[in-house]
Design an enzyme around this catalytic site. Structure first.
Site, mmCIF file in Angstrom:
data_model
loop_
_atom_site.group_PDB
_atom_site.id
_atom_site.type_symbol
_atom_site.label_atom_id
_atom_site.label_comp_id
_atom_site.label_asym_id
_atom_site.label_seq_id
_atom_site.Cartn_x
_atom_site.Cartn_y
_atom_site.Cartn_z
ATOM 1 N N PHE A 177 0.822 -1.334 0.037
ATOM 2 C CA PHE A 177 -0.203 -0.025 0.168
ATOM 3 C C PHE A 177 0.882 1.257 0.011
ATOM 4 O O PHE A 177 0.734 1.979 -1.218
ATOM 5 C CB PHE A 177 -1.019 -0.058 1.028
ATOM 6 N N SER A 215 6.369 2.810 13.522
ATOM 7 C CA SER A 215 4.839 2.800 13.878
ATOM 8 C C SER A 215 4.409 3.505 15.341
ATOM 9 O O SER A 215 5.382 3.292 16.160
ATOM 10 C CB SER A 215 4.106 1.354 13.478
ATOM 11 N N TYR A 229 3.979 -6.785 17.467
ATOM 12 C CA TYR A 229 4.313 -5.432 16.011
ATOM 13 C C TYR A 229 5.040 -4.657 16.685
ATOM 14 O O TYR A 229 6.096 -4.160 16.227
ATOM 15 C CB TYR A 229 3.113 -5.373 15.543
HETATM 16 N N1 LIG Z 1 -0.706 1.269 6.687
HETATM 17 C C1 LIG Z 1 -0.526 1.642 8.161
HETATM 18 O O1 LIG Z 1 -1.395 2.423 8.745
HETATM 19 C C2 LIG Z 1 0.903 1.770 8.636
HETATM 20 C C3 LIG Z 1 0.723 2.349 9.801
HETATM 21 C C4 LIG Z 1 2.179 2.279 10.737
HETATM 22 C C5 LIG Z 1 3.018 1.626 10.261
HETATM 23 N N2 LIG Z 1 3.050 1.132 9.001
HETATM 24 C C6 LIG Z 1 4.292 0.312 8.226
HETATM 25 O O2 LIG Z 1 4.319 0.748 7.120
HETATM 26 C C7 LIG Z 1 5.050 -0.137 6.340
HETATM 27 C C8 LIG Z 1 4.056 -0.275 4.931
HETATM 28 O O3 LIG Z 1 2.907 -0.727 5.390
HETATM 29 P P1 LIG Z 1 1.488 -1.153 4.344
HETATM 30 O O4 LIG Z 1 0.262 -0.626 4.893
HETATM 31 O O5 LIG Z 1 2.114 -0.338 3.116
HETATM 32 O O6 LIG Z 1 1.464 -2.509 4.415
HETATM 33 P P2 LIG Z 1 1.152 -3.658 3.221
HETATM 34 O O7 LIG Z 1 1.067 -4.911 3.520
HETATM 35 O O8 LIG Z 1 0.272 -2.867 2.067
HETATM 36 O O9 LIG Z 1 2.656 -3.540 2.240
HETATM 37 C C9 LIG Z 1 3.764 -4.327 2.709
HETATM 38 C C10 LIG Z 1 4.246 -5.036 1.730
HETATM 39 O O10 LIG Z 1 5.302 -5.923 2.113
HETATM 40 C C11 LIG Z 1 5.869 -7.002 1.681
HETATM 41 N N3 LIG Z 1 6.273 -7.891 2.508
HETATM 42 C C12 LIG Z 1 5.974 -8.305 3.739
HETATM 43 N N4 LIG Z 1 7.049 -8.952 3.995
HETATM 44 C C13 LIG Z 1 7.929 -9.122 2.985
HETATM 45 C C14 LIG Z 1 9.216 -9.791 2.948
HETATM 46 N N5 LIG Z 1 9.567 -10.500 4.024
HETATM 47 N N6 LIG Z 1 10.008 -9.905 1.848
HETATM 48 C C15 LIG Z 1 9.374 -9.144 0.713
HETATM 49 N N7 LIG Z 1 8.145 -8.472 0.884
HETATM 50 C C16 LIG Z 1 7.541 -8.450 1.973
HETATM 51 C C17 LIG Z 1 4.153 -7.486 1.465
HETATM 52 O O11 LIG Z 1 3.997 -8.136 0.259
HETATM 53 C C18 LIG Z 1 3.412 -5.964 0.927
HETATM 54 O O12 LIG Z 1 3.325 -5.714 -0.277
HETATM 55 C C19 LIG Z 1 5.000 -1.500 6.920
HETATM 56 O O13 LIG Z 1 6.356 -1.308 7.780
HETATM 57 C C20 LIG Z 1 4.295 -1.046 8.253
HETATM 58 O O14 LIG Z 1 4.475 -1.861 9.385
HETATM 59 C C21 LIG Z 1 1.909 0.921 8.131
#
Ligand SMILES: NC(=O)c1ccc[n+]([C@@H]2O[C@H](COP(=O)([O-])OP(=O)(O)OC[C@H]3O[C@@H](n4cnc5c(N)ncnc54)[C@H](O)[C@@H]3O)[C@@H](O)[C@H]2O)c1
Length: 315
Positions: free
Chosen positions: A11, A122, A149
């Site tokens: 995302f 986060s 997490y």
């Molecule tokens: N979306 C939120 O509200 C939010 C809030 C706080 C922190 N975050 C952090 O932001 C980052 C992105 O989050 P997001 O919402 O885009 O999540 P998401 O799940 O949409 O995207 C994460 C991507 O990482 C890939 N992935 C996971 N493990 C992997 C691995 N071992 N090797 C290769 N690819 C891998 C997944 O396939 C996925 O496409 C993350 O670190 C998440 O913890 C997100």
């Protein structure tokens, strides 16, 4: 600049990829799920020609090292991670894909002498409101994570700062709050359904409707990652990021101004983690000011969904 975006098909990663391409950077997106992911919903045709998409796991140091060399990567945006719900019942997944993954990223970046690693921490590093008598929560407030997490993100902040202090690697962690927008495929139901369902005239059931969140539109989340990648070395390593505090009920009331017949089933309940963060350190050190307050961002994203579905735009 040549940038590797891990989680680049997810995302936030998809929006970061687009933002980097728009700004004229060369991008390699690295993700273990490169199709049927958020990138399919975010990337437009002309942008895809400036992008290298690589399938791989972020714990694979050899493959990452090769990519850094092949693409002469200058900096990494590390966004690959499981989200909270996936890790709570699976400590092995959390340790491998959050802690081991962070270690691999820091090691390959150090070995390749990269300019910078920007990564997603986060607000889950923080704890209950009662643990923070002074609000907003300051940038250097103590961590009391309530989930595996959050604990892994907290450890990763420590690990990244260690690489900066010990080896001089420039790392910058962004503590994202609730990030919302079109194309989100994983995570809490309220951020998956809140936009798409009412935009398409479908009923929407939302848990924890009394919860107050700091709402960060994904376009702003991508902008701060790009700004952080381009910034010179900051005095602080990890930053609170936020935009606007509002309850889920307030977000729903805003959507109803444009879609009065939208059907929402709101389940009462509150979010247990403190939600008011002081983001002045980020503003002072890299100059980031969010551009998308909740009302403007909801209107924008509802209209993206409606345009794609061939429905009339909301005025
Ligand atoms: N979306 C939120 O509200 C939010 C809030 C706080 C922190 N975050 C952090 O932001 C980052 C992105 O989050 P997001 O919402 O885009 O999540 P998401 O799940 O949409 O995207 C994460 C991507 O990482 C890939 N992935 C996971 N493990 C992997 C691995 N071992 N090797 C290769 N690819 C891998 C997944 O396939 C996925 O496409 C993350 O670190 C998440 O913890 C997100």
């Amino acid at each position: 600049m040549n940038v590797l975006v891990t989680g680049g098909a997810g995302f936030i990663g998809s929006y970061v990829v687009c933002e980097l391409i728009k700004a004229g950077h060369n991008v390699a997106a690295y993700d273990r799920q490169i199709t049927h992911n958020s990138l399919d919903h975010v990337l437009s045709g002309p942008q895809s020609s400036n992008l290298t998409l690589v399938a791989g796991d972020v714990t694979d140091a050899t493959k990452l090292g090769e990519i850094l060399r092949q693409h002469r990567v200058d900096a990494i945006a590390h966004l690959a991670s499981p989200l909270s719900a996936q890790t709570e019942d699976n400590p092995d997944l959390a340790i491998r894909n959050m802690i081991q993954a962070q270690h691999v990223i820091l090691e390959v970046a150090r070995a390749a002498n990269l300019k910078k690693v920007v990564w997603a921490s986060s607000v889950a590093v923080y704890g209950r409101p009662q643990q923070y008598p002074t609000l907003p929560v300051s940038n250097d407030a103590p961590h009391y994570p309530m989930s595996l997490y959050g604990a892994c993100k907290s450890f990763n902040e420590y690990l990244s700062s260690h690489y900066t202090d010990k080896y001089g690697l420039d790392t910058l962690g962004l503590r994202f709050p609730a990030v919302y927008g079109v194309g989100r495929m994983r995570g809490a139901a309220m951020f998956l359904d809140l936009i798409e369902k009412p935009a398409l005239g479908l009923p929407c059931r939302l848990p924890m409707a009394d919860a107050v969140y700091d709402w960060l539109y994904v376009v702003d989340a991508a902008a701060v990652v790009v700004q952080a990648l381009c910034a010179s070395k900051t005095a602080t390593r990890n930053f609170n990021v936020g935009c606007e505090l509002a309850s889920l009920r307030q977000a729903v009331a805003t959507i109803r101004e444009w879609l009065p017949d939208a059907v929402f089933e709101l389940e009462p309940g509150e979010y247990p983690i403190v939600e008011e963060y002081d983001c002045s350190t980020l503003r002072a050190e890299i100059g980031f000011v969010p551009q998308w307050p909740l009302r403007k961002a909801l209107h924008h994203s509802l209209n993206i969904v409606r345009t794609r579905a061939g429905l009339p735009l909301l005025g």
